[in-house]
Design an enzyme around this catalytic site. Structure first.
Site, PDB file in Angstrom:
ATOM      1  N   LYS A 151       0.842  -1.203   0.000  1.00  0.00           N
ATOM      2  CA  LYS A 151       0.000   0.000   0.000  1.00  0.00           C
ATOM      3  C   LYS A 151       0.874   1.248   0.000  1.00  0.00           C
ATOM      4  CE  LYS A 151      -3.878   1.925   2.703  1.00  0.00           C
ATOM      5  NZ  LYS A 151      -4.720   1.715   3.899  1.00  0.00           N
ATOM      6  N   SER A 192      -9.579   1.952   3.461  1.00  0.00           N
ATOM      7  CA  SER A 192      -8.748   2.677   2.521  1.00  0.00           C
ATOM      8  C   SER A 192      -7.812   1.791   1.684  1.00  0.00           C
ATOM      9  CB  SER A 192      -7.879   3.692   3.274  1.00  0.00           C
ATOM     10  OG  SER A 192      -6.992   3.044   4.175  1.00  0.00           O
ATOM     11  N   SER A 235     -10.188  -0.479   7.472  1.00  0.00           N
ATOM     12  CA  SER A 235      -9.549  -0.237   6.177  1.00  0.00           C
ATOM     13  C   SER A 235      -8.919  -1.455   5.523  1.00  0.00           C
ATOM     14  CB  SER A 235      -8.493   0.871   6.312  1.00  0.00           C
ATOM     15  OG  SER A 235      -9.112   2.120   6.499  1.00  0.00           O
TER      16      SER A 235
END
Length: 573
Positions: free
Chosen positions: A161, A243, A267
């Site tokens: 990420k 996210s 997330s």
């Protein structure tokens, strides 16, 4: 050897002259041997660059194959299905020389090129790929031939990420243009551990900008100024949630073997749910957050996301560990396992367990009620005891959600400033700097639907002057509500091994966030209306990852939900 006539005192004498090669052959051979040793050392050093030389013991039973020749098959068509293949299967194939890591990286890069930003439904799951990935793969292939694999992740391509630092040619930006060009001083701790284990950092996955902590008023998640809108691989115009949107979609669509996500409050588990993959949010402190762009040091966690529970367990084995730069990892009561694969017990893992279904404060439709009943029957058939509905008063309270958001807003300005101060080649040093950058670059940093403003940034900046006494009070209250009076109370009241919920937006997700407890999500089904996936959330007390993996693997093997439907926007071109 040659003969030369020379004049000595008027007499001509024939002298045999030795060639320079015969004269210095020993010295030349010594030099050549030295150069060979030096080149071998340099190759080994480059292969392990950017890592600290500490041993990592393989925790799996995969065979160590010393390949006598190159394993590369030099084809553009992979002999495996990248959408479904597991890490353990890839590791076995690599050890058996069915193909090489160089092949594998090349296939993933071609797949990213084909579906990430092209076609009628681009996924936008990957922000950038590692320009050195093929070189690293080739070096790891050579190392495998000489000494065997370092671990089950040796030569396995992983996406990270974009809020997780990689000290290489890639950016670490949280999806924001404000951090383009900023340089980190080292890999994030979890990235370093993955590299040590031989994993290949294939690239950076997209995300909801600033890990979904910039704007409250938005129509969907997964958008960032740098990466664009992450799109679901299952549903046209589907919200990928966030996210860790890019990681979830990339794993689901076969753009990598596995990925890293971060979670503060949902997330990892939320995007995993709608991508029909497995996501694990570890107990805060099981994995280090150093080098990860933060929201709150009390709540952030970084965890693995994979297509199977086994994939997640294999990654967690490598990722977990104590880090001097992260105080949370140094808790004396932490329960760590070097081998989480030992808790993969197939359907037999369900036998004898007591599991409680958390239905409170969630919308249970008729369709979902039918799925819950089938799930209950299935798990009972393999020996689990299911408490069909638990009742804990704190599960119905909205207070914990309000307090948690207030606490995150208080923590964020300090935590983000501490992170920014460690960067070079940037003028961004505070939340105020980020807010001002966004105002100056509004045309690029805002989107009328996906990110119309930065109201959460502004609210957080104004909340930073709240006293530490109030911060401490909020932290203690939310931890008690989420843990002692929430998840722990439910577990002890009903004598449960774990809690389960058919919706990811259940109180379990919020309570686990507040208490810093772990969650795992595993595919549960697909909505009849549009085929969008949803997952089974499994929660436990602190450091209960072993139990969560056991429950998740048992249900996964019993139900085989992910095998029932392929992501329609991720087929091979």
């Amino acid at each position: 050897m040659t003969t030369e006539a020379i004049n000595i005192n008027g007499n001509v004498v024939n002298v045999k002259k030795t060639s320079w090669w015969l004269t210095y052959r020993l010295e030349i051979l010594i030099i050549l041997v030295f150069l060979l040793v030096l080149i071998t050392f340099l190759i080994s050093f480059i292969t392990r660059r950017d890592t600290v030389s500490i041993p990592i013991t393989s925790t799996t039973s995969l065979p160590i194959a010393h390949c006598p020749i190159s394993c590369s098959i030099h084809t553009h068509l992979p002999p495996i299905d990248l959408v479904t293949v597991s890490i353990s299967s890839l590791a076995r194939d690599l050890s058996n020389c069915r193909y090489s890591s160089t092949d594998l990286v090349r296939w993933y890069l071609m797949r990213i090129d084909a579906v990430n930003r092209r076609g009628s439904h681009p996924l936008y799951a990957v922000i950038e790929t590692n320009p050195d990935a093929l070189t690293i793969a080739n070096m790891l292939d050579q190392e495998r031939q000489i000494t065997g694999p370092r671990s089950s992740l040796h030569g396995i391509p992983i996406l990270v990420k974009d809020n997780t630092a990689t000290n290489d040619k890639m950016q670490t930006t949280a999806g924001s243009l404000a951090l383009i060009g900023a340089r980190v001083v080292r890999d994030a701790h979890v990235v370093d551990r993955l590299r040590q284990a031989g994993a290949i950092i294939l690239g950076k996955a997209s995300l909801s900008e600033w890990s979904n902590f910039r704007s409250l008023n938005k129509s969907r998640e997964g958008w960032s100024a740098r990466g664009g809108p992450v799109n679901s691989a299952y549903v046209a115009n589907g919200d990928p949630l966030g996210s860790s949107s890019g990681t979830a979609v990339a794993v689901s669509a076969g753009l990598c073997a596995g990925g890293l996500g971060t979670e503060t409050a949902g997330s990892i588990v939320a995007p995993s749910s709608v991508a029909s993959i497995v996501g694990l949010k570890p107990t805060v402190g099981l994995t280090s957050r150093s080098g990860v762009i933060p929201i709150s040091r009390f709540h952030d966690s970084i965890g693995p996301m994979g297509r199977t529970v086994e994939d997640v367990a294999l990654m967690l084995e490598i990722m977990q560990g104590i880090d001097a730069r992260d105080e949370a990892t140094q808790q004396v009561n932490a329960i760590r396992h070097r081998n989480y694969s030992q808790f993969l017990r197939d359907v037999e893992g369900l036998r004898g367990l007591r599991l409680g279904i958390a239905r409170q404060s969630i919308n249970v439709t008729k369709e979902l009620e039918g799925v819950i009943n089938k799930t209950t029957e299935l798990m009972r058939s393999y020996g689990a005891t299911i408490i069909s509905s638990i009742n804990i008063s704190s599960f119905d309270s909205d207070q914990i959600s309000d307090d948690l958001l207030s606490l995150l807003m208080i923590n964020f300005p300090e935590d983000i400033a501490n992170y920014l101060m460690g960067l070079s080649n940037t003028t961004m040093r505070s939340l105020t700097d980020l807010i001002e950058f966004n105002i100056k670059h509004a045309d690029e940093e805002f989107h009328p639907l996906f990110a119309p403003n930065q109201d959460l940034f502004e609210l957080s900046n104004n909340a930073s002057n709240i006293s530490y006494a109030n911060q401490s009070s909020l932290l203690n209250r939310t931890r008690i509500l989420g843990g002692q009076l929430g998840i722990d109370l439910a577990l002890t009241t009903y004598n449960l091994d774990a809690l389960i919920s058919p919706r990811v937006d259940s109180p379990l997700t919020t309570m686990a966030a507040a208490a810093g407890y772990p969650l795992i999500i595993v595919p549960l089904g697909y909505h009849q209306s549009d085929g969008e996936p949803y997952g089974l959330t499994i929660a436990g007390t602190a450091w209960s990852e072993a139990m969560l993996i056991r429950v998740a693997h048992g249900f996964e093997q019993a139900s085989r939900v992910r095998d029932q439907r392929r992501p329609q926007y991720a087929e091979r071109d």
